[in-house]
Design an enzyme around this catalytic site. Structure first.
Site, PDB file in Angstrom:
ATOM      1  N   GLY A 168       0.761  -1.236   0.000  1.00 39.35           N
ATOM      2  CA  GLY A 168       0.000   0.000   0.000  1.00 39.35           C
ATOM      3  C   GLY A 168       0.790   1.283   0.000  1.00 39.35           C
ATOM      4  N   GLU A 208       4.069  -6.821   1.467  1.00 39.27           N
ATOM      5  CA  GLU A 208       3.536  -7.136   0.139  1.00 39.27           C
ATOM      6  C   GLU A 208       3.534  -5.896  -0.761  1.00 39.27           C
ATOM      7  OE1 GLU A 208      -0.366  -8.518   1.001  1.00 39.27           O
ATOM      8  OE2 GLU A 208       0.293 -10.272   2.146  1.00 39.27           O
ATOM      9  N   PRO A 209       4.688  -5.317  -1.054  1.00 39.03           N
ATOM     10  CA  PRO A 209       4.704  -4.132  -1.921  1.00 39.03           C
ATOM     11  C   PRO A 209       4.363  -4.493  -3.359  1.00 39.03           C
ATOM     12  CG  PRO A 209       6.939  -4.869  -1.485  1.00 39.03           C
ATOM     13  CD  PRO A 209       6.039  -5.711  -0.635  1.00 39.03           C
ATOM     14  N   GLY A 210       3.638  -3.624  -4.018  1.00 40.79           N
ATOM     15  CA  GLY A 210       3.306  -3.823  -5.418  1.00 40.79           C
ATOM     16  C   GLY A 210       3.611  -2.565  -6.206  1.00 40.79           C
ATOM     17  N   ARG A 211       2.696  -1.605  -6.123  1.00 45.66           N
ATOM     18  CA  ARG A 211       2.847  -0.336  -6.839  1.00 45.66           C
ATOM     19  C   ARG A 211       4.212   0.312  -6.577  1.00 45.66           C
ATOM     20  NH1 ARG A 211      -1.554   3.033  -7.821  1.00 45.66           N
ATOM     21  NH2 ARG A 211      -2.659   1.854  -6.221  1.00 45.66           N
ATOM     22  N   ARG A 225      -6.626   3.704 -14.942  1.00 43.56           N
ATOM     23  CA  ARG A 225      -6.613   4.431 -13.674  1.00 43.56           C
ATOM     24  C   ARG A 225      -7.284   5.814 -13.744  1.00 43.56           C
ATOM     25  NH1 ARG A 225      -2.704   6.080 -11.338  1.00 43.56           N
ATOM     26  NH2 ARG A 225      -3.384   5.658  -9.207  1.00 43.56           N
ATOM     27  N   TYR A 237     -10.194   5.768 -11.195  1.00 48.24           N
ATOM     28  CA  TYR A 237      -9.844   6.385  -9.917  1.00 48.24           C
ATOM     29  C   TYR A 237      -9.690   7.901  -9.990  1.00 48.24           C
ATOM     30  CZ  TYR A 237      -8.299   1.564  -8.941  1.00 48.24           C
ATOM     31  OH  TYR A 237      -8.220   0.208  -8.798  1.00 48.24           O
ATOM     32  N   CYS A 253     -15.063   4.302 -27.371  1.00 42.05           N
ATOM     33  CA  CYS A 253     -16.360   4.980 -27.460  1.00 42.05           C
ATOM     34  C   CYS A 253     -17.013   5.119 -26.081  1.00 42.05           C
ATOM     35  CB  CYS A 253     -17.264   4.211 -28.411  1.00 42.05           C
ATOM     36  SG  CYS A 253     -18.694   5.147 -28.950  1.00 42.05           S
ATOM     37  N   GLU A 254     -16.390   5.911 -25.221  1.00 46.43           N
ATOM     38  CA  GLU A 254     -16.863   6.213 -23.873  1.00 46.43           C
ATOM     39  C   GLU A 254     -16.429   7.627 -23.519  1.00 46.43           C
ATOM     40  OE1 GLU A 254     -18.586   4.367 -21.717  1.00 46.43           O
ATOM     41  OE2 GLU A 254     -18.432   2.330 -22.530  1.00 46.43           O
TER      42      GLU A 254
END
Length: 406
Positions: free
Chosen positions: A231, A265-268, A304, A308, A334-335
Site C-alpha cells: 500500500g 507485500e509491496p506492489g505499486r 486508472r 480512480y 467509445c466512452e
C-alpha cells in the site's frame, strides 16, 4: 527534446515497436526493491511482490532473481509466479474469493501461506486440505478498521470494505481455526489500502495487529509471522510519499522483542514509477472552446484515470514552443470516460509522441480488449539494451477462439 528510458531513446522504441507501448526500466525495478531491503535491514522481511500490480513474466522473473517472494490473489497469478521461476513456498495467497479449485492448486504447489478472509473460507480450506491430505498453513487477514486516507476504491481496511475479518470477530475466528484439523495457524495479516501517502494508518494498523497477537499468545495461540501488506504510495503528481526508513523504524519499535518474522507485500511501490506508456497523437480536435488531444492509447491501456480519477504526468518528446493549450487527452474508445488527462496544459500536434509516466503498476495488468482493441506490447530496458517482453496482440489472435466456435 529527446527523452530516454535508461540509455535508450523513447522515440527509437516507438519507431521499432509502435504505439501504444509500455516501457519498463530494469534499473528502476531493482532500485525500488533495494530501497525496501535497505530500509528494513535488520528485520529481514520476506518481501512478497504483489503480482496484481504488474504480472509480466519477465518482471516476475527479475524480482524472483532478487530474492523476492510473491503475493497472489488468484490461481492464474500463482501459475504466472511458477512459470517465471518463483517459489510457491515464498508465495502468499491473498484474496476474498478463492475458489476450491484455486485452493487445491495452491496446496499441491506447496504455497507458503493462505491469507484467509472469512469463517466460511476457513471451513472450505480445511475441507480442501483434507481432500489433498495436507495441513494448510493459514494466516487470518484482519480488518483493523483503520482509515487509509486514500481513494475509496482502493481503501481496504474499513468495516465497510469487503476484505478481512472484523477486529471484534478476530479472536473467535482464531479459536475456530485452531479446532480445524487440516489447518495450521502461522500468522496474522492486514492490508488497509493502496497508494498510501501517510505513515500513520500503516503504523496504527501494525499496532492493532500486535495487540491482537499478544492476546492470542496469552490464550496459547502462538503466531510465527505478521504480514503488514503493501500500500505504500508513489509520486504521480506532487504527493509526499512515506519514508520507508521511518516506516521500518516504527515497525521495529512496535515489534520489540516479539519472535515474529515480518512479511511485506509491496506492489505499486516496486513497479509504478519504473514504467511508462508511449502513445502517438492522432489529431487535435476542437469543440467550441474545448480542445481534445486524441491519442492511440485509451482507457483499455490505462484504466486508472477513468476508474480512480488518477493523475499521470504527460510529456511530449517534441513540443513546439508557443503551442501550449488546455485540453483533455483522450483515446479512441467509445466512452466519455475514455480520458488519460483532463484540462491539462499541453503542447501537442498530430504525430507527436507523448510519454505517460508512472504507468508501471495497474496499467498493463488492468488492460482489456474493449472495443476489440489489441493489448499493447511491453518492452524492458536494461542500460543500453532492450527486449520485447510481450508482443503486441493481434486481432487475429483475439478472434481465433470465437471463430472456432462458429
Amino acid at each position: 527534446m529527446s527523452l530516454y528510458c535508461e540509455n535508450v531513446s523513447l522515440n527509437a522504441l516507438a519507431e521499432e515497436f509502435g504505439t501504444p507501448l509500455y516501457v519498463y526500466s530494469q534499473a528502476a525495478l531493482t532500485a525500488a526493491y533495494e530501497n525496501y531491503a535497505s530500509a528494513f535491514d535488520g528485520l529481514s522481511p520476506l518481501l512478497c511482490y504483489a503480482v496484481k500490480a504488474n504480472g509480466n513474466l519477465s518482471i516476475l522473473r527479475h524480482f524472483a532473481g532478487l530474492g523476492c517472494g510473491f503475493d497472489i490473489v488468484s490461481g492464474g497469478e500463482l501459475a504466472r509466479v511458477l512459470a517465471a521461476g518463483g517459489r510457491a513456498d515464498q508465495t502468499i495467497f491473498s484474496g476474498v474469493g478463492k475458489s476450491r479449485a484455486e485452493m487445491m492448486y495452491a496446496l499441491e504447489a506447496g504455497i507458503k501461506c493462505f491469507n484467509v478472509e472469512s469463517l466460511p473460507e476457513l471451513g472450505q480450506l480445511n475441507a480442501a486440505a483434507a481432500e489433498c491430505g495436507i495441513v494448510a498453513p493459514v494466516s487470518l487477514r484482519i480488518n483493523p478498521d483503520v482509515d487509509a486516507q486514500t481513494h475509496p476504491y482502493i481503501s481496504t481496511g474499513l468495516k465497510a470494505n469487503k476484505f478481512g475479518i472484523a477486529m471484534e470477530d478476530a479472536e473467535a475466528a482464531y479459536y475456530h481455526a485452531a479446532t480445524l484439523p487440516h489447518l495450521r495457524i502461522t500468522g496474522i495479516d492486514c492490508h488497509i489500502g493502496s497508494q498510501l501517502t501517510n505513515l500513520s494508518p500503516l503504523v496504527e494498523a501494525c499496532g492493532r495487529l500486535l495487540d491482537l497477537a499478544d492476546r492470542l499468545a496469552a490464550q496459547g495461540i502462538e503466531l510465527e509471522h505478521i504480514d503488514l501488506g503493501g500500500g505504500v504510495g508513489i509520486v504521480y503528481h506532487d504527493e509526499t510519499v512515506p519514508d520507508l526508513s521511518a516506516y521500518a523504524q516504527a515497525v521495529r519499535h512496535l515489534l520489540g522483542n516479539r519472535a515474529l518474522s515480518l512479511i511485506l507485500e509491496p506492489g505499486r511501490s516496486l513497479v509504478g514509477n519504473a514504467g511508462l506508456l508511449l502513445t502517438r497523437v492522432e489529431r487535435v480536435k476542437r469543440n467550441g472552446d474545448k480542445y481534445f488531444v486524441v491519442v492511440d492509447a485509451a482507457m483499455n491501456d490505462l484504466m486508472r484515470p477513468a476508474l480512480y480519477q488518477a493523475y499521470h504526468h504527460i510529456d511530449n518528446t517534441n513540443p513546439q514552443p508557443g503551442n501550449t493549450f488546455t485540453a483533455d487527452v483522450v483515446g479512441p474508445v467509445c466512452e466519455t470516460g475514455d480520458f488519460l488527462a483532463q484540462n491539462r496544459r499541453i503542447a501537442a500536434q498530430t504525430g507527436d509522441l507523448l510519454v505517460i509516466r508512472s504507468a508501471g503498476a495497474y496499467a498493463a495488468s488492468m488492460a482489456s480488449n474493449y472495443n476489440t482493441r489489441p493489448r499493447a506490447a511491453e518492452v524492458l530496458v536494461n542500460g543500453s539494451e532492450f527486449r520485447l517482453i510481450r508482443p503486441r496482440e493481434q486481432i487475429t489472435e483475439m478472434l481465433e477462439r470465437e471463430l472456432a466456435c462458429l
